[in-house]
Scaffold this motif. Structure first.
Motif, mmCIF file in Angstrom:
data_model
loop_
_atom_site.group_PDB
_atom_site.id
_atom_site.type_symbol
_atom_site.label_atom_id
_atom_site.label_comp_id
_atom_site.label_asym_id
_atom_site.label_seq_id
_atom_site.Cartn_x
_atom_site.Cartn_y
_atom_site.Cartn_z
ATOM 1 N N ALA A 1 48.132 38.505 47.039
ATOM 2 C CA ALA A 1 47.908 39.813 46.473
ATOM 3 C C ALA A 1 46.938 39.835 45.286
ATOM 4 O O ALA A 1 46.108 40.741 45.072
ATOM 5 N N SER A 2 47.187 38.715 44.602
ATOM 6 C CA SER A 2 46.312 38.550 43.280
ATOM 7 C C SER A 2 44.695 38.563 43.676
ATOM 8 O O SER A 2 43.693 38.945 43.210
ATOM 9 N N ARG A 3 44.488 37.798 45.020
ATOM 10 C CA ARG A 3 43.172 37.666 45.629
ATOM 11 C C ARG A 3 42.620 39.130 45.548
ATOM 12 O O ARG A 3 41.577 39.433 45.849
ATOM 13 N N VAL A 4 43.373 39.805 46.539
ATOM 14 C CA VAL A 4 43.043 40.981 46.989
ATOM 15 C C VAL A 4 42.706 42.015 45.938
ATOM 16 O O VAL A 4 41.687 42.757 45.734
ATOM 17 N N MET A 5 43.630 42.015 44.665
ATOM 18 C CA MET A 5 43.592 42.567 43.582
ATOM 19 C C MET A 5 41.945 42.423 42.888
ATOM 20 O O MET A 5 41.369 43.001 42.436
ATOM 21 N N MET A 6 41.840 40.980 42.839
ATOM 22 C CA MET A 6 40.503 40.459 42.396
ATOM 23 C C MET A 6 39.327 41.122 43.122
ATOM 24 O O MET A 6 38.314 41.638 42.537
ATOM 25 N N ASP A 7 39.369 40.907 44.471
ATOM 26 C CA ASP A 7 38.523 41.523 45.242
ATOM 27 C C ASP A 7 38.054 43.128 45.031
ATOM 28 O O ASP A 7 36.965 43.606 45.067
ATOM 29 N N ALA A 8 39.250 43.952 44.780
ATOM 30 C CA ALA A 8 39.118 45.254 44.718
ATOM 31 C C ALA A 8 38.516 45.658 43.411
ATOM 32 O O ALA A 8 37.468 46.412 43.181
ATOM 33 N N LYS A 9 38.706 44.730 42.337
ATOM 34 C CA LYS A 9 38.256 45.003 41.091
ATOM 35 C C LYS A 9 36.812 44.647 41.207
ATOM 36 O O LYS A 9 36.043 45.184 40.376
#
Ligand code: KIV
Length: 293
Positions: free
Chosen positions: A162-170
């Protein structure tokens, strides 16, 4: 009819109404979806699967996306038109990404491009945006990475993922994208991302918390029946309707019930003969349109 612009779409972040996006691959469908009020039409590389019958989106080319883009552009009056950047059209370098995006804008009649990936492609997004081409991001389940993901699987299920996807979106938002597709994510994660980025999020299999939704047109119309993902809601059963109509057509061709007189053209001679044979004052009984010349 006024075209929906990138600033107008961005302004709907948090304000609503939510963005309704659909894929389209030809002018007739685009005209209907546009008339129905779709805000954004995407010529997705999903065309590889739903139009070309391939098992993945990987073989789709820039030329194919452009061909379908020109067709969709002829049908879309109000909807904003986005072209999907195919696998390997943008990954090699920022220069290659810009060249492909430029070609799509020039030859596909697009108003923006979409590309899959987050942190790894943020530099490419920034390069394309700097050249004045609007970019829509796409993170989470990215179908072009189907083999790396081990199938079309929901992403971001563990805390780390989930943190990786959050970083991707940001990263996509910071690189200058004007919107981002969130695909195949837990609804809670998609909601958190939506609250954390200042651009509209457009969900597919990502729950109701996004700023908009997207579906593949053949899925929402019940025409693509090979796969039935949980996130697809069918708003019509056109697949069944097409099969039933075809069965009736086949039957009527075989029995001679089609074409009927009203589907036939008459010559000047047969019309005159019909008129002279009719009793005085009676209508000619002519059917269908007649042709001049
Ligand atoms: O290719 C496609 O159709 C897509 C949408 C489903 C977002 O990327």
């Amino acid at each position: 009819m006024q075209k929906l612009t990138v600033p107008a779409l961005r302004a709907r972040k948090g304000q609503g109404p939510k963005l309704a996006m659909l894929t389209a691959y030809d002018a007739t469908m685009a005209r209907l979806l546009d008339e129905g009020g779709a805000d954004i039409l995407l010529v997705g590389d999903s065309l590889g699967m739903v139009v070309q019958g391939l098992p993945t989106t990987l073989p789709v080319t820039v030329e194919e996306i452009c061909y379908h883009g020109r067709a969709v552009a002829r049908g879309a009056r109000r909807a904003h038109l986005v072209g999907d950047m195919p696998f390997m059209s943008f990954q090699l370098s920022s220069e290659a990404a810009l060249a492909s995006a430029g070609k799509m804008m020039k030859e596909g009649s697009f108003e923006a491009v979409k590309l899959e990936g987050g942190v790894a492609v943020a530099e490419h997004i920034a390069r394309i945006v700097a050249a004045g081409i609007p970019v829509m991001g796409h993170v989470g389940l990215t179908p072009q990475s189907v083999h790396a993901m081990g199938g079309f699987r929901v992403q971001g299920k563990t805390d780390d993922a989930a943190s990786r996807v959050m970083m991707d979106a940001k990263a996509v938002a910071e690189a200058g994208a004007y919107a981002v597709v969130l695909e195949g994510l837990p609804a809670t994660l998609a909601q958190r991302i939506t609250d954390s980025v200042d651009i509209p999020t457009i969900g597919i299999g990502a729950g109701p918390g996004c700023d908009g939704q997207v579906l593949v047109c053949y899925d929402f119309l019940g025409m693509f029946r090979e796969l039935a993902p949980k996130f697809v809601k069918r708003y019509a059963e056109l697949g069944d309707a097409v099969v039933a109509a075809t069965q009736r057509y086949v039957e009527e061709v075989r029995t001679g019930a089609f074409p009927a007189p009203e589907h036939c053209f008459t010559s000047a001679r047969s019309k005159a003969e019909a008129a002279s044979a009719a009793p005085a004052g009676a209508s000619s009984g002519g059917y269908g349109p007649t042709e001049d010349g």
